[in-house]
Scaffold this motif. Structure first.
Motif, PDB file in Angstrom:
ATOM      1  N   ILE A 292       0.345 -11.156 -10.042  1.00  0.00           N
ATOM      2  CA  ILE A 292       1.502 -10.648  -9.356  1.00  0.00           C
ATOM      3  C   ILE A 292       1.225  -9.751  -8.359  1.00  0.00           C
ATOM      4  N   TRP A 293       0.421  -9.009  -8.480  1.00  0.00           N
ATOM      5  CA  TRP A 293      -0.017  -8.004  -7.268  1.00  0.00           C
ATOM      6  C   TRP A 293      -0.367  -8.770  -6.018  1.00  0.00           C
TER       7      TRP A 293
ATOM      8  N   LEU B 105       0.391 -11.770  -5.246  1.00  0.00           N
ATOM      9  CA  LEU B 105       1.603 -12.581  -4.696  1.00  0.00           C
ATOM     10  C   LEU B 105       2.394 -11.715  -4.017  1.00  0.00           C
ATOM     11  N   CYS B 106       2.570 -10.462  -4.478  1.00  0.00           N
ATOM     12  CA  CYS B 106       3.246  -9.466  -3.768  1.00  0.00           C
ATOM     13  C   CYS B 106       2.875  -9.082  -2.569  1.00  0.00           C
ATOM     14  N   ILE B 107       1.601  -8.663  -2.534  1.00  0.00           N
ATOM     15  CA  ILE B 107       1.033  -8.005  -1.047  1.00  0.00           C
ATOM     16  C   ILE B 107       1.117  -9.317  -0.032  1.00  0.00           C
ATOM     17  N   SER B 108       1.026 -10.727  -0.794  1.00  0.00           N
ATOM     18  CA  SER B 108       1.041 -11.626   0.039  1.00  0.00           C
ATOM     19  C   SER B 108       2.173 -11.765   0.862  1.00  0.00           C
ATOM     20  N   THR B 109       3.293 -11.702  -0.050  1.00  0.00           N
ATOM     21  CA  THR B 109       4.723 -12.035   0.465  1.00  0.00           C
ATOM     22  C   THR B 109       5.091 -10.890   1.437  1.00  0.00           C
ATOM     23  N   ILE B 110       4.706  -9.532   1.291  1.00  0.00           N
ATOM     24  CA  ILE B 110       4.911  -8.489   2.083  1.00  0.00           C
ATOM     25  C   ILE B 110       4.061  -8.814   3.304  1.00  0.00           C
TER      26      ILE B 110
ATOM     27  N   SER C 206      -4.230 -12.908   0.633  1.00  0.00           N
ATOM     28  CA  SER C 206      -3.397 -11.530   0.416  1.00  0.00           C
ATOM     29  C   SER C 206      -4.217 -10.604   1.256  1.00  0.00           C
TER      30      SER C 206
END
Length: 145
Positions: free
Chosen positions: A66-67, A69-74, A145
């Protein structure tokens, strides 16, 4: 040195992660909360260690995914929002131009990616993960990421 690194690295990593709690709390309550929270997390991790790395990894794998995926999206959002020309960094032409301009300093700036690559190679030599699983994880999650 290896034992010292094995003790200091988790402590510094957990403490830096917990230091983000300071920003989320009101000013008068955050003075002394970081160290106790970091100690509780480390004691919990070391208490779970006797169950084996496969169980601890099973607990933390969803959090890490999850971490990442979040920093990749950001990161992708920020590239498209603020500087869509950052893709030029992937071109060998710009790498050559950068190294020609910066000379020794440019070569020294490559130390962090080399160190991450070394970490991956050390993990590949461990008995806990297969080389294929590390390659898949680094290629699909960590590097993007």
């Amino acid at each position: 040195m290896v034992i010292g690194d094995g003790v200091l690295t988790p402590a510094i990593s957990v403490f830096s992660a917990v230091s983000g709690v300071e920003l989320a709390m009101s000013k008068e309550h955050h003075k002394y909360v970081e160290v106790p929270i970091a100690c509780i997390i480390l004691i919990g991790l070391f208490a779970l260690q006797h169950y084996g790395t496969h169980r601890v990894g099973f607990l933390f794998a969803p959090v890490v995914i999850i971490w990442l995926l979040c920093i990749s999206t950001i990161g992708v959002y920020n590239i498209f929002r603020w500087n869509p020309h950052v893709y030029k960094a992937l071109s060998p032409y710009y790498m050559y131009k950068f190294l020609k301009k910066t000379q020794r300093g440019g070569w020294m700036s490559w130390w962090d990616p080399v160190m991450y690559n070394r970490v991956g190679s050390y993990v590949c030599r461990s008995r806990h993960f297969s080389q294929l699983s590390i390659k898949i994880a680094f290629t699909s999650f960590v590097y993007p990421s």
